[in-house]
Motif scaffolding. Sequence first.
Motif, PDB file in Angstrom:
ATOM      1  N   GLY A 115      27.879  -9.266  73.922  1.00  0.00           N
ATOM      2  CA  GLY A 115      29.037  -8.380  73.963  1.00  0.00           C
ATOM      3  C   GLY A 115      29.753  -8.572  75.285  1.00  0.00           C
ATOM      4  N   ASP A 116      29.690  -7.576  76.156  1.00  0.00           N
ATOM      5  CA  ASP A 116      30.291  -7.692  77.490  1.00  0.00           C
ATOM      6  C   ASP A 116      31.779  -8.012  77.374  1.00  0.00           C
ATOM      7  OD1 ASP A 116      29.994  -7.461  80.241  1.00  0.00           O
ATOM      8  OD2 ASP A 116      29.606  -9.589  80.540  1.00  0.00           O
ATOM      9  N   SER A 117      32.427  -7.370  76.400  1.00  0.00           N
ATOM     10  CA  SER A 117      33.860  -7.574  76.176  1.00  0.00           C
ATOM     11  C   SER A 117      34.653  -6.970  77.334  1.00  0.00           C
ATOM     12  CB  SER A 117      34.282  -6.927  74.860  1.00  0.00           C
ATOM     13  OG  SER A 117      33.474  -7.374  73.782  1.00  0.00           O
ATOM     14  N   PHE A 118      35.884  -7.460  77.537  1.00  0.00           N
ATOM     15  CA  PHE A 118      36.662  -6.960  78.673  1.00  0.00           C
ATOM     16  C   PHE A 118      38.153  -7.193  78.437  1.00  0.00           C
ATOM     17  CE2 PHE A 118      35.373 -11.307  79.615  1.00  0.00           C
ATOM     18  CZ  PHE A 118      36.550 -11.910  80.036  1.00  0.00           C
ATOM     19  N   VAL A 119      38.950  -6.615  79.325  1.00  0.00           N
ATOM     20  CA  VAL A 119      40.407  -6.753  79.284  1.00  0.00           C
ATOM     21  C   VAL A 119      40.887  -7.125  80.685  1.00  0.00           C
ATOM     22  CG1 VAL A 119      42.592  -5.607  78.755  1.00  0.00           C
ATOM     23  CG2 VAL A 119      40.503  -4.943  77.523  1.00  0.00           C
ATOM     24  N   VAL A 120      41.812  -8.080  80.752  1.00  0.00           N
ATOM     25  CA  VAL A 120      42.446  -8.412  82.030  1.00  0.00           C
ATOM     26  C   VAL A 120      43.960  -8.254  81.879  1.00  0.00           C
ATOM     27  CG1 VAL A 120      40.632 -10.003  82.777  1.00  0.00           C
ATOM     28  CG2 VAL A 120      42.571 -10.884  81.480  1.00  0.00           C
ATOM     29  N   ASP A 121      44.597  -7.893  82.968  1.00  0.00           N
ATOM     30  CA  ASP A 121      46.054  -7.779  82.930  1.00  0.00           C
ATOM     31  C   ASP A 121      46.691  -9.135  83.247  1.00  0.00           C
ATOM     32  OD1 ASP A 121      45.951  -8.136  85.710  1.00  0.00           O
ATOM     33  OD2 ASP A 121      46.196  -5.994  86.148  1.00  0.00           O
ATOM     34  N   GLY A 122      48.022  -9.169  83.355  1.00  0.00           N
ATOM     35  CA  GLY A 122      48.726 -10.424  83.563  1.00  0.00           C
ATOM     36  C   GLY A 122      48.490 -11.061  84.918  1.00  0.00           C
ATOM     37  N   ARG A 123      47.855 -10.315  85.826  1.00  0.00           N
ATOM     38  CA  ARG A 123      47.492 -10.878  87.140  1.00  0.00           C
ATOM     39  C   ARG A 123      46.047 -11.366  87.157  1.00  0.00           C
ATOM     40  NH1 ARG A 123      48.499  -5.785  90.680  1.00  0.00           N
ATOM     41  NH2 ARG A 123      47.381  -4.970  88.863  1.00  0.00           N
ATOM     42  N   GLY A 124      45.369 -11.243  86.016  1.00  0.00           N
ATOM     43  CA  GLY A 124      43.970 -11.653  85.950  1.00  0.00           C
ATOM     44  C   GLY A 124      43.003 -10.620  86.486  1.00  0.00           C
ATOM     45  N   GLU A 125      43.470  -9.384  86.694  1.00  0.00           N
ATOM     46  CA  GLU A 125      42.602  -8.317  87.189  1.00  0.00           C
ATOM     47  C   GLU A 125      41.935  -7.605  86.019  1.00  0.00           C
ATOM     48  OE1 GLU A 125      42.012  -7.718  90.388  1.00  0.00           O
ATOM     49  OE2 GLU A 125      43.377  -9.334  90.997  1.00  0.00           O
ATOM     50  N   MET A 126      40.637  -7.356  86.132  1.00  0.00           N
ATOM     51  CA  MET A 126      39.934  -6.643  85.069  1.00  0.00           C
ATOM     52  C   MET A 126      40.383  -5.187  85.028  1.00  0.00           C
ATOM     53  SD  MET A 126      35.826  -6.127  84.432  1.00  0.00           S
ATOM     54  CE  MET A 126      35.505  -7.860  84.200  1.00  0.00           C
ATOM     55  N   THR A 127      40.706  -4.708  83.834  1.00  0.00           N
ATOM     56  CA  THR A 127      41.103  -3.312  83.667  1.00  0.00           C
ATOM     57  C   THR A 127      40.091  -2.517  82.843  1.00  0.00           C
ATOM     58  OG1 THR A 127      42.399  -3.817  81.673  1.00  0.00           O
ATOM     59  CG2 THR A 127      43.547  -3.925  83.803  1.00  0.00           C
ATOM     60  N   GLN A 128      39.160  -3.216  82.188  1.00  0.00           N
ATOM     61  CA  GLN A 128      38.182  -2.520  81.360  1.00  0.00           C
ATOM     62  C   GLN A 128      37.064  -3.497  81.003  1.00  0.00           C
ATOM     63  OE1 GLN A 128      40.020  -0.173  78.332  1.00  0.00           O
ATOM     64  NE2 GLN A 128      38.132   0.240  77.209  1.00  0.00           N
ATOM     65  N   ARG A 129      35.825  -2.974  80.923  1.00  0.00           N
ATOM     66  CA  ARG A 129      34.709  -3.793  80.451  1.00  0.00           C
ATOM     67  C   ARG A 129      33.735  -2.913  79.685  1.00  0.00           C
ATOM     68  NH1 ARG A 129      32.219  -7.400  84.792  1.00  0.00           N
ATOM     69  NH2 ARG A 129      31.540  -5.437  85.725  1.00  0.00           N
ATOM     70  N   THR A 130      33.285  -3.403  78.533  1.00  0.00           N
ATOM     71  CA  THR A 130      32.365  -2.648  77.695  1.00  0.00           C
ATOM     72  C   THR A 130      30.929  -2.861  78.176  1.00  0.00           C
ATOM     73  OG1 THR A 130      31.938  -4.417  76.098  1.00  0.00           O
ATOM     74  CG2 THR A 130      33.911  -3.074  75.743  1.00  0.00           C
ATOM     75  N   PRO A 131      29.998  -2.023  77.721  1.00  0.00           N
ATOM     76  CA  PRO A 131      28.596  -2.237  78.084  1.00  0.00           C
ATOM     77  C   PRO A 131      28.076  -3.559  77.499  1.00  0.00           C
ATOM     78  CG  PRO A 131      28.929  -0.030  77.190  1.00  0.00           C
ATOM     79  CD  PRO A 131      30.183  -0.790  76.922  1.00  0.00           C
ATOM     80  N   ALA A 132      27.297  -4.273  78.294  1.00  0.00           N
ATOM     81  CA  ALA A 132      26.666  -5.497  77.802  1.00  0.00           C
ATOM     82  C   ALA A 132      25.481  -5.149  76.908  1.00  0.00           C
ATOM     83  CB  ALA A 132      26.200  -6.349  78.975  1.00  0.00           C
TER      84      ALA A 132
END
Length: 555
Positions: free
Chosen positions: A216-233
């Motif tokens: 799992g360990d899904s995540f979201v990055v914005d247009g600058r490549g900064e992580m904005t969210q990450r799910t539990p692994a």
Amino acid sequence: MGSRLRIVLGQLNLLVGDVPGNAAKIISNALRARDELKAHVVVFPELALTGYPPEDLLLRPDLTVRVELALGEMLREISGIDVIVGYPKRQYGKLFNAASLLRDGKVAATYFKHRLPNYGVFDEKRYFVEGTNPCVIDLQGVPTGITLCEDVWEQGPVEQAQNAGAKLMINLNASPFHKNKGKERFDVVARRARANGVPIVYLNLVGGQDELVFDGDSFVVDGRGEMTQRTPAFVEGLYLVEVDADGQVTPITGPIMPELSEEESVYTALVLGVRDYIGKNGFAGAVIGLSGGIDSALTLCLAVDAIGASRVEAVMMPSQYTAAMSLEDARFQATTLGVKYSFIPIDPMFESFLGALKEEFKGMEPDTTEENIQARIRGTLLMAISNKTRKMVLTTGNKSEMSVGYATLYGDMAGGFAAIKDVPKTLVYRLAEYRNKIKPVIPRRVFERPPSAELAPDQQDTDSLPPYSVLDPILERYVELDQSTDDIIAAGFDEAIVRRVLRMVERNEYKRRQAAPGVRITPRAFGRDRRYPITSGYGAETKNEPGGNGPAGGI
């Protein structure tokens, strides 16, 4: 407040081949995402309908029929929410790794994966044809591109979608775990997002499938490549992602789960792999030969943490060479963990074997043959218990032993699943220390005493092998990094030791080919990752050197 796009990530644990079951799980989770999380769209992993990897099931014509029936059921049962789901799609007489948008009872759009990985554990070019066109869909007014896994690792697919108007990317994955893989994934996706100035929602599969574990360990990055969210692994679930869709498309910062340490991530992966292998294959539990050593101690902890103490049985099978402390430590651990503990001395059976072979062995000195008979007696006992109780035997060999053949075929290698097969001995100790910090269940002297197979008087592993602190770095360089003999020697390792170790690795491929499958936790595991011929002249220049004849640890 401007408009927001509500995306739910369906980080699910699915069963390969169970198309109807996977479809039912997808349907129920889609309805939950709609009703409980008020989502506009729910996203499920790569090849979610078949599970990943389906391997040669993809060659069966009836799999396509099952997938089409499942899609039809999803279209009938799901309404009021968009669904993006991965599955194999046959079209134009070809098979594609596809992802489709299901909307209002119809397949509204379909994307075919562009980049097909064909290295390591991946064999996608064996089954699929590459797609060529981008797929950009409208989600609540946000033009969104769909890609699949490898598409973000290489330049092209994201750029193509952006050129077609995408302001947001959703990437469906079935990316297996190995040490430090999470950081590697994030770095790749962040670079792709920065290069294109586009946010990327990265969804990954979770669960164990044979040797592979998906974290799992899904995540979201914005247009600058900064992580904005990450799910539990390693945790199955539905996770809400919100995207500000008023003007510039920007992910809203959500929970960012902390990154796990290497020991915690590897331990959790092993537990999940053991749990899913036992559970998905329908075994009643697990049975383990408990020796009093560190390998079986760690394996017992993994089994208990995976399926619960009530479903685990430990069997101590001492011989005349078993130290009293081994008996005491094994009993302490089994009692502390609360598992059923059996005690079956093997000396009477060993003497019966030697008596039956008396004439065959006449005039010959004892050697590894007698040691292997003991190991095979233990393997026979464990397999008998397994047959009678439907509990699967978990073998206890580690990667260091598997590499150099320090194991007995049909003895300690006998079993259904090898929990620590890809774990080097030095990491075994670190994982055991990690587990003891949660609750002390492994006696301290198990860590401190010299490791021994206890198959001969005063035996220690170092009688046959270099110290593990020397052996493991050599094996990592040779097995995982493909370094040459000269490269390893140049790195400062003793030439004689290096040549001896590499001879052991080369001549024990036949043992590894017959070993039980086990959880992959390194970038190069034996089995799916590393496929060498058994009969080979490669490295023949070392085989005639002293000590080059015969298998290490016996046949």
